[in-house]
Scaffold this motif. Structure first.
Motif, PDB file in Angstrom:
ATOM      1  N   MET A 140      14.219  -5.431 -20.357  1.00  0.00           N
ATOM      2  CA  MET A 140      13.736  -5.318 -18.979  1.00  0.00           C
ATOM      3  C   MET A 140      13.878  -6.658 -18.238  1.00  0.00           C
ATOM      4  O   MET A 140      13.792  -7.728 -18.848  1.00  0.00           O
ATOM      5  N   PRO A 141      14.094  -6.611 -16.896  1.00  0.00           N
ATOM      6  CA  PRO A 141      14.228  -7.856 -16.120  1.00  0.00           C
ATOM      7  C   PRO A 141      12.908  -8.605 -16.006  1.00  0.00           C
ATOM      8  O   PRO A 141      11.839  -8.006 -16.020  1.00  0.00           O
ATOM      9  N   HIS A 142      13.011  -9.930 -15.875  1.00  0.00           N
ATOM     10  CA  HIS A 142      11.830 -10.791 -15.711  1.00  0.00           C
ATOM     11  C   HIS A 142      12.110 -11.815 -14.600  1.00  0.00           C
ATOM     12  O   HIS A 142      12.286 -13.010 -14.864  1.00  0.00           O
ATOM     13  N   PRO A 143      12.147 -11.342 -13.349  1.00  0.00           N
ATOM     14  CA  PRO A 143      12.423 -12.288 -12.244  1.00  0.00           C
ATOM     15  C   PRO A 143      11.264 -13.269 -12.063  1.00  0.00           C
ATOM     16  O   PRO A 143      10.108 -12.929 -12.288  1.00  0.00           O
ATOM     17  N   ARG A 144      11.641 -14.487 -11.650  1.00  0.00           N
ATOM     18  CA  ARG A 144      10.624 -15.525 -11.403  1.00  0.00           C
ATOM     19  C   ARG A 144      10.299 -15.657  -9.911  1.00  0.00           C
ATOM     20  O   ARG A 144       9.310 -16.268  -9.546  1.00  0.00           O
ATOM     21  N   THR A 145      11.168 -15.039  -9.068  1.00  0.00           N
ATOM     22  CA  THR A 145      10.969 -15.109  -7.621  1.00  0.00           C
ATOM     23  C   THR A 145      11.063 -13.707  -7.053  1.00  0.00           C
ATOM     24  O   THR A 145      11.976 -12.953  -7.431  1.00  0.00           O
ATOM     25  N   GLY A 186      12.111 -10.509  -5.228  1.00  0.00           N
ATOM     26  CA  GLY A 186      13.351 -10.079  -4.620  1.00  0.00           C
ATOM     27  C   GLY A 186      14.582 -10.704  -5.229  1.00  0.00           C
ATOM     28  O   GLY A 186      15.709 -10.471  -4.742  1.00  0.00           O
ATOM     29  N   ARG A 187      14.460 -11.545  -6.225  1.00  0.00           N
ATOM     30  CA  ARG A 187      15.611 -12.199  -6.849  1.00  0.00           C
ATOM     31  C   ARG A 187      15.795 -11.668  -8.279  1.00  0.00           C
ATOM     32  O   ARG A 187      14.876 -11.118  -8.886  1.00  0.00           O
ATOM     33  N   THR A 188      17.014 -11.814  -8.764  1.00  0.00           N
ATOM     34  CA  THR A 188      17.271 -11.429 -10.157  1.00  0.00           C
ATOM     35  C   THR A 188      16.694 -12.487 -11.092  1.00  0.00           C
ATOM     36  O   THR A 188      16.394 -13.617 -10.662  1.00  0.00           O
ATOM     37  N   ASP A 189      16.573 -12.105 -12.347  1.00  0.00           N
ATOM     38  CA  ASP A 189      16.070 -13.058 -13.330  1.00  0.00           C
ATOM     39  C   ASP A 189      17.204 -13.955 -13.817  1.00  0.00           C
ATOM     40  O   ASP A 189      18.340 -13.883 -13.315  1.00  0.00           O
ATOM     41  N   HIS A 190      16.917 -14.784 -14.819  1.00  0.00           N
ATOM     42  CA  HIS A 190      17.899 -15.756 -15.291  1.00  0.00           C
ATOM     43  C   HIS A 190      19.099 -15.128 -15.962  1.00  0.00           C
ATOM     44  O   HIS A 190      20.108 -15.797 -16.218  1.00  0.00           O
ATOM     45  N   ARG A 191      19.021 -13.817 -16.246  1.00  0.00           N
ATOM     46  CA  ARG A 191      20.170 -13.136 -16.828  1.00  0.00           C
ATOM     47  C   ARG A 191      20.902 -12.256 -15.799  1.00  0.00           C
ATOM     48  O   ARG A 191      21.789 -11.496 -16.149  1.00  0.00           O
ATOM     49  N   GLY A 192      20.513 -12.374 -14.538  1.00  0.00           N
ATOM     50  CA  GLY A 192      21.176 -11.603 -13.504  1.00  0.00           C
ATOM     51  C   GLY A 192      20.728 -10.170 -13.417  1.00  0.00           C
ATOM     52  O   GLY A 192      21.450  -9.326 -12.872  1.00  0.00           O
ATOM     53  N   ARG A 193      19.561  -9.852 -13.920  1.00  0.00           N
ATOM     54  CA  ARG A 193      19.048  -8.463 -13.893  1.00  0.00           C
ATOM     55  C   ARG A 193      18.086  -8.271 -12.725  1.00  0.00           C
ATOM     56  O   ARG A 193      17.273  -9.119 -12.443  1.00  0.00           O
TER      57      ARG A 193
END
Length: 367
Positions: A353-358, A360-367
């Protein structure tokens, strides 16, 4: 009722006989006389060989019965010999009757689980599948001579007095204080087993439901199947042992494959039977929890330390510990050599699953 039990001295027979006696039936056992279980001493015995028609005729004479439970011998001889001489005929066959039990080109694969409507082997067959065809022919003979008969297809059984007890391979190694046991392909093979007391409960369920069971075939077995590794681990745990289960490819673990897997490893990898039909139509319920039955079996071995099933011609595990030690040493050495001969990069664990830090933005893996 007058009931004839053909066999009755193996792992399941005594439970069947006790159940019939508990119902108030008049029970007679027909068997070769090789084994005389003490718990059946008060039951009438007829000695003969149920594998041969002439011996069947000579032993039974003109006797008639209300019910025949044929658990041993050759059904293709017993069925015609008892035609017109019993009200009901209950036959015990086996799961190997199904197409795919012995994987063969041109036959349907064995599904998991397998239901009673899966085709059986009927065409010309050679090798192992010839055994399946003979089982199918025996079932056909039963219904030819007894159209309202019932056939139960038994899987692997466990309980005292089994001709080839699978658990002994574990019990003896624990007794011999072996540190490990080799399992082919890691012991992931699933095979339905059935406690002897529960196999007898399937027979009782058929007898209690004469109309629903007439002309029917039912699988027998536990609702939950153990893998070979789970089976071995359960036996060792019940004995209080810490037995390492070493998985080796079957191409390397030749002795373990042929000694521990059913019929020398010639069957389908997974043989799991569906017993919903018997539960639905007959109201079958197990007589014992299979885990309790296994614990009772392990306790039975402890109470009978002089018993050594390895002496039976049907038992093929040689317990060649020197060969096992050498094989595991060689395999582990070869595994290190092979692993070091090819450069490999282990993949890191990645959460799906994605884990964005911001927001509306993707996470560090582009998800």
């Amino acid at each position: 009722m007058k009931v004839l039990v053909v066999g009755g001295t193996g792992p399941t027979g005594p439970y069947v006989v006790r159940g019939l006696l508990g119902r108030g039936d008049d029970v007679t056992i027909f068997h070769r006389g090789v084994h005389e279980p003490p718990e059946s001493a008060d039951v009438a015995h007829i000695h003969g060989d149920p594998h041969f028609r002439e011996s069947i005729d000579d032993a039974l004479g003109a006797r008639t019965f209300d019910v025949v439970v044929a658990m041993y011998g050759r059904l293709r001889h017993l069925a015609p010999a008892l035609a017109g001489r019993c009200g009901r005929f209950v036959a015990v066959g086996g799961v190997p009757v199904y197409q795919g039990f012995f994987p063969t080109p041109g036959q349907r694969a064995l599904p998991v689980p397998v239901t009673e409507d899966h085709p059986v082997v009927r065409d010309a067959a050679t090798g192992a599948t010839a055994f399946s065809r003979r089982l199918a022919e025996a079932e056909a003979a039963v219904f030819t001579h007894h159209p309202r008969a019932t056939v139960l297809r038994f899987p692997m059984l466990f309980g005292p007095n089994n001709a080839r007890p699978a658990e002994w391979s574990v019990v003896k190694r624990v007794r011999d204080k072996r540190p490990f046991m080799i399992l082919p392909d890691g012991g992931g093979q699933l095979h339905t087993r059935c406690a002897a007391a529960n196999a007898a409960a399937f027979v009782s369920a058929v007898l209690d439901a004469p109309e629903p069971s007439a002309g029917q075939v039912y699988n027998a077995g536990e609702a939950t199947s153990w893998s070979l590794s789970e089976w071995a681990a359960a036996v060792a745990r019940l004995m209080g042992a810490d037995l390492e289960l070493v998985g080796l490819p079957r191409e390397i673990a030749v002795e373990a494959t042929t000694a521990l897997l059913p019929l020398a490893g010639t069957t389908a990898t997974h043989v799991v039977v569906d017993t919903a039909k018997a539960r639905r139509e007959l109201g079958y319920t197990p007589a014992v929890d299979p885990r309790d039955a296994l614990a009772a079996l392990v306790a039975w071995y402890a109470d009978h330390p002089g018993i050594d099933p390895a002496g039976s011609p049907s038992f093929t595990d040689r317990f060649d510990y020197a060969a096992e030690d050498a094989l595991v040493r060689a395999y582990r050495s070869a595994a290190k050599t092979v692993a070091a001969s090819v450069e490999q990069r282990p993949a890191p664990p990645v959460h799906s699953m994605p884990h964005p830090r911001t927001p509306g933005r993707t996470d560090h893996r582009g998800r």
